[in-house]
Design a protein around this motif. Structure first.
Motif, PDB file in Angstrom:
ATOM      1  N   ALA A  42       0.964  -0.824  -0.081  1.00  0.00           N
ATOM      2  CA  ALA A  42       0.081  -0.128   0.108  1.00  0.00           C
ATOM      3  C   ALA A  42       0.561   1.362  -0.097  1.00  0.00           C
ATOM      4  CB  ALA A  42      -0.995   0.052   1.208  1.00  0.00           C
ATOM      5  N   ASP A  43       2.127   1.367   0.839  1.00  0.00           N
ATOM      6  CA  ASP A  43       2.446   2.345   1.358  1.00  0.00           C
ATOM      7  C   ASP A  43       3.668   3.277  -0.072  1.00  0.00           C
ATOM      8  OD1 ASP A  43       1.780   3.156   3.453  1.00  0.00           O
ATOM      9  OD2 ASP A  43       3.818   2.329   4.517  1.00  0.00           O
ATOM     10  N   SER A  44       3.772   2.058  -1.235  1.00  0.00           N
ATOM     11  CA  SER A  44       4.557   2.086  -2.235  1.00  0.00           C
ATOM     12  C   SER A  44       3.822   2.984  -3.224  1.00  0.00           C
ATOM     13  CB  SER A  44       5.199  -0.093  -2.629  1.00  0.00           C
ATOM     14  OG  SER A  44       6.050   0.206  -2.079  1.00  0.00           O
ATOM     15  N   LEU A  45       2.682   1.953  -3.349  1.00  0.00           N
ATOM     16  CA  LEU A  45       1.281   3.124  -4.489  1.00  0.00           C
ATOM     17  C   LEU A  45       1.438   3.699  -3.941  1.00  0.00           C
ATOM     18  CD1 LEU A  45      -0.322  -0.514  -5.595  1.00  0.00           C
ATOM     19  CD2 LEU A  45       1.542  -0.134  -6.554  1.00  0.00           C
ATOM     20  N   ILE A  46       1.045   4.224  -3.048  1.00  0.00           N
ATOM     21  CA  ILE A  46       0.819   5.780  -2.262  1.00  0.00           C
ATOM     22  C   ILE A  46       1.732   6.813  -2.633  1.00  0.00           C
ATOM     23  CG2 ILE A  46      -0.157   6.899  -0.218  1.00  0.00           C
ATOM     24  CD1 ILE A  46      -0.812   4.427   0.914  1.00  0.00           C
ATOM     25  N   GLN A  47       2.646   6.362  -2.010  1.00  0.00           N
ATOM     26  CA  GLN A  47       3.607   6.859  -3.363  1.00  0.00           C
ATOM     27  C   GLN A  47       3.914   7.447  -4.514  1.00  0.00           C
ATOM     28  OE1 GLN A  47       7.231   5.184  -0.911  1.00  0.00           O
ATOM     29  NE2 GLN A  47       6.667   5.370   1.142  1.00  0.00           N
ATOM     30  N   ARG A  48       3.656   6.706  -4.618  1.00  0.00           N
ATOM     31  CA  ARG A  48       3.938   5.836  -6.260  1.00  0.00           C
ATOM     32  C   ARG A  48       2.421   7.353  -6.731  1.00  0.00           C
ATOM     33  NH1 ARG A  48       5.455   4.907 -11.131  1.00  0.00           N
ATOM     34  NH2 ARG A  48       4.358   4.239 -13.044  1.00  0.00           N
ATOM     35  N   TYR A  49       1.191   6.971  -6.401  1.00  0.00           N
ATOM     36  CA  TYR A  49       0.589   8.377  -7.013  1.00  0.00           C
ATOM     37  C   TYR A  49       0.184   9.446  -6.090  1.00  0.00           C
ATOM     38  CZ  TYR A  49      -0.109   4.540  -9.511  1.00  0.00           C
ATOM     39  OH  TYR A  49       0.585   3.129 -10.589  1.00  0.00           O
ATOM     40  N   VAL A  50       0.297   9.857  -4.869  1.00  0.00           N
ATOM     41  CA  VAL A  50       0.343  10.176  -4.009  1.00  0.00           C
ATOM     42  C   VAL A  50       0.096  12.043  -4.666  1.00  0.00           C
ATOM     43  CG1 VAL A  50       2.043  11.139  -2.962  1.00  0.00           C
ATOM     44  CG2 VAL A  50       0.240  11.457  -1.639  1.00  0.00           C
ATOM     45  N   GLU A  51       0.626  12.679  -5.590  1.00  0.00           N
ATOM     46  CA  GLU A  51       1.181  13.653  -5.870  1.00  0.00           C
ATOM     47  C   GLU A  51       0.772  13.632  -7.550  1.00  0.00           C
ATOM     48  OE1 GLU A  51       4.877  16.151  -5.338  1.00  0.00           O
ATOM     49  OE2 GLU A  51       4.538  15.396  -3.186  1.00  0.00           O
ATOM     50  N   THR A  52       0.328  12.459  -7.663  1.00  0.00           N
ATOM     51  CA  THR A  52      -0.249  12.417  -9.370  1.00  0.00           C
ATOM     52  C   THR A  52      -1.847  12.713  -9.388  1.00  0.00           C
ATOM     53  OG1 THR A  52       1.109  10.563  -9.548  1.00  0.00           O
ATOM     54  CG2 THR A  52      -1.149  10.696 -10.685  1.00  0.00           C
ATOM     55  N   GLU A  53      -2.545  13.320 -10.530  1.00  0.00           N
ATOM     56  CA  GLU A  53      -3.448  14.217 -10.903  1.00  0.00           C
ATOM     57  C   GLU A  53      -4.175  13.033 -11.831  1.00  0.00           C
ATOM     58  OE1 GLU A  53      -4.843  17.595 -10.177  1.00  0.00           O
ATOM     59  OE2 GLU A  53      -2.505  17.707  -9.247  1.00  0.00           O
ATOM     60  N   MET A 142     -17.140   5.860 -21.505  1.00  0.00           N
ATOM     61  CA  MET A 142     -18.219   6.854 -20.420  1.00  0.00           C
ATOM     62  C   MET A 142     -17.339   8.384 -20.353  1.00  0.00           C
ATOM     63  SD  MET A 142     -19.103   4.959 -16.664  1.00  0.00           S
ATOM     64  CE  MET A 142     -17.604   3.786 -16.281  1.00  0.00           C
ATOM     65  N   ASN A 143     -16.714   8.840 -21.546  1.00  0.00           N
ATOM     66  CA  ASN A 143     -15.604   9.099 -22.231  1.00  0.00           C
ATOM     67  C   ASN A 143     -14.731   9.669 -21.082  1.00  0.00           C
ATOM     68  OD1 ASN A 143     -17.388   9.833 -24.665  1.00  0.00           O
ATOM     69  ND2 ASN A 143     -19.028  10.862 -23.341  1.00  0.00           N
ATOM     70  N   ALA A 144     -14.097   9.026 -20.379  1.00  0.00           N
ATOM     71  CA  ALA A 144     -13.267   9.368 -19.417  1.00  0.00           C
ATOM     72  C   ALA A 144     -11.926   8.400 -19.898  1.00  0.00           C
ATOM     73  CB  ALA A 144     -13.640   8.823 -18.036  1.00  0.00           C
ATOM     74  N   ARG A 145     -10.852   9.114 -19.158  1.00  0.00           N
ATOM     75  CA  ARG A 145      -9.465   8.348 -19.957  1.00  0.00           C
ATOM     76  C   ARG A 145      -9.198   7.238 -18.492  1.00  0.00           C
ATOM     77  NH1 ARG A 145      -4.636  10.207 -18.947  1.00  0.00           N
ATOM     78  NH2 ARG A 145      -5.022  12.234 -17.496  1.00  0.00           N
ATOM     79  N   VAL A 146      -8.090   6.448 -18.608  1.00  0.00           N
ATOM     80  CA  VAL A 146      -7.219   5.466 -18.462  1.00  0.00           C
ATOM     81  C   VAL A 146      -5.940   5.881 -17.310  1.00  0.00           C
ATOM     82  CG1 VAL A 146      -6.171   3.350 -17.538  1.00  0.00           C
ATOM     83  CG2 VAL A 146      -8.541   3.392 -18.949  1.00  0.00           C
ATOM     84  N   HIS A 147      -5.053   7.022 -16.188  1.00  0.00           N
ATOM     85  CA  HIS A 147      -4.109   7.435 -15.832  1.00  0.00           C
ATOM     86  C   HIS A 147      -3.772   6.018 -16.282  1.00  0.00           C
ATOM     87  CE1 HIS A 147      -1.104   9.778 -14.096  1.00  0.00           C
ATOM     88  NE2 HIS A 147      -1.047   8.383 -13.387  1.00  0.00           N
ATOM     89  N   GLU A 148      -3.489   5.199 -15.768  1.00  0.00           N
ATOM     90  CA  GLU A 148      -2.239   4.340 -15.684  1.00  0.00           C
ATOM     91  C   GLU A 148      -2.754   2.612 -14.831  1.00  0.00           C
ATOM     92  OE1 GLU A 148       2.462   4.830 -14.754  1.00  0.00           O
ATOM     93  OE2 GLU A 148       1.024   4.338 -13.105  1.00  0.00           O
ATOM     94  N   VAL A 149      -2.805   1.768 -15.212  1.00  0.00           N
ATOM     95  CA  VAL A 149      -2.748   0.705 -14.726  1.00  0.00           C
ATOM     96  C   VAL A 149      -1.723   0.220 -13.353  1.00  0.00           C
ATOM     97  CG1 VAL A 149      -2.865  -1.813 -14.738  1.00  0.00           C
ATOM     98  CG2 VAL A 149      -4.111  -1.009 -16.393  1.00  0.00           C
ATOM     99  N   ALA A 150      -2.086  -0.443 -12.180  1.00  0.00           N
ATOM    100  CA  ALA A 150      -1.502  -0.296 -11.354  1.00  0.00           C
ATOM    101  C   ALA A 150      -1.623  -2.134 -10.625  1.00  0.00           C
ATOM    102  CB  ALA A 150      -1.700   0.197 -10.592  1.00  0.00           C
ATOM    103  N   ALA A 151      -0.606  -2.853 -10.708  1.00  0.00           N
ATOM    104  CA  ALA A 151      -1.021  -4.315  -9.716  1.00  0.00           C
ATOM    105  C   ALA A 151       0.377  -3.982  -8.919  1.00  0.00           C
ATOM    106  CB  ALA A 151      -1.012  -4.997 -11.127  1.00  0.00           C
ATOM    107  N   VAL A 152       0.246  -5.509  -8.198  1.00  0.00           N
ATOM    108  CA  VAL A 152       1.242  -6.128  -7.638  1.00  0.00           C
ATOM    109  C   VAL A 152       1.818  -6.740  -8.716  1.00  0.00           C
ATOM    110  CG1 VAL A 152       1.879  -7.635  -5.090  1.00  0.00           C
ATOM    111  CG2 VAL A 152      -0.164  -5.911  -5.562  1.00  0.00           C
ATOM    112  N   TYR A 172       2.231  -0.330 -14.218  1.00  0.00           N
ATOM    113  CA  TYR A 172       3.069  -0.271 -13.325  1.00  0.00           C
ATOM    114  C   TYR A 172       3.058  -1.326 -12.315  1.00  0.00           C
ATOM    115  CZ  TYR A 172       5.307   1.430  -8.794  1.00  0.00           C
ATOM    116  OH  TYR A 172       6.546   1.307  -7.966  1.00  0.00           O
ATOM    117  N   THR A 173       3.424  -2.315 -11.359  1.00  0.00           N
ATOM    118  CA  THR A 173       3.489  -4.041 -11.332  1.00  0.00           C
ATOM    119  C   THR A 173       4.660  -3.114 -10.411  1.00  0.00           C
ATOM    120  OG1 THR A 173       4.987  -5.400 -12.663  1.00  0.00           O
ATOM    121  CG2 THR A 173       2.510  -5.338 -12.562  1.00  0.00           C
ATOM    122  N   LEU A 174       4.806  -3.753  -9.149  1.00  0.00           N
ATOM    123  CA  LEU A 174       5.545  -3.653  -8.069  1.00  0.00           C
ATOM    124  C   LEU A 174       6.432  -5.521  -8.567  1.00  0.00           C
ATOM    125  CD1 LEU A 174       3.448  -2.901  -4.747  1.00  0.00           C
ATOM    126  CD2 LEU A 174       4.942  -1.908  -6.037  1.00  0.00           C
TER     127      LEU A 174
END
Length: 182
Positions: A42-53, A142-152, A172-174
């Motif tokens: 969780a911390d690894s993924l949070i750190q990656r995305y905490v300042e991402t839009e 739904m006219n939205a976009r994928v920012h990224e895929v994250a997985a373990v 992105y994977t761990l």
């Protein structure tokens, strides 16, 4: 984040011949049973995305719900559930896809996203990419976009990461496993 002596791979249990002969299933439930490992993931993924839009976390049924819920809470983002067919109670959008085991359908509530939303899709692993590509198609519908895929975990030999890349979706994977790696 450096995982020091603690290895995610050591907590992923290989289950030979499940759900069918010749398949080595990567069971991450031992990882979920380790508070330290779960916190590190969780911390690894949070750190990656905490300042991402991006605007939403999209969690895939079922193990992606666990990781996605933590990220949605910690990053203060709305959580969108992508479920197996027949599990959502309101109006849904449905998308068929192929898995390594056969054919399936993924669904999402039709009002989950709006035009301009950006979604981080979260799952436990990337195998053939079918489920994640179906989720991406639903996001686009739904006219939205994928920012990224994250997985373990990534299983690169099954081609899912390559298919995501070919579709213009960053992943992105761990960690990653070779098919016959124990």
């Amino acid at each position: 984040m450096i995982f020091d002596e603690f290895s995610i791979k050591k907590l992923v249990r290989p289950v030979p011949d499940f759900p069918k002969p010749g398949v080595v299933f990567r069971d991450i439930t031992p990882l979920f049973q380790s508070p330290r490992a779960m916190r590190m993931v969780a911390d690894s993924l949070i750190q990656r995305y905490v300042e991402t839009e991006f605007s939403h976390i999209g969690a895939l049924d079922a193990r992606g719900f666990i990781i996605g819920s933590i990220l949605a809470y910690e990053l203060n983002k709305p959580l969108v559930l992508f479920r197996k067919q027949g599990k959502l109670p309101a109006q849904v959008l449905s998308q068929g896809y192929s898995t390594e085991y056969g054919e399936a359908f993924l669904e999402v509530h039709a009002d989950s996203l709006c035009e301009g939303d950006s979604v981080l899709l979260v799952d436990d692993l990337i195998a053939t990419g079918g489920t994640l590509l179906a989720a991406a198609q639903l996001v686009r519908r739904m006219n939205a976009r994928v920012h990224e895929v994250a997985a373990v975990i990534d299983l690169p030999e099954l081609g899912g990461s390559r298919k995501l890349q070919e579709a213009g979706i960053a992943a992105y994977t761990l960690t990653a496993f070779a098919l016959n790696e124990r």
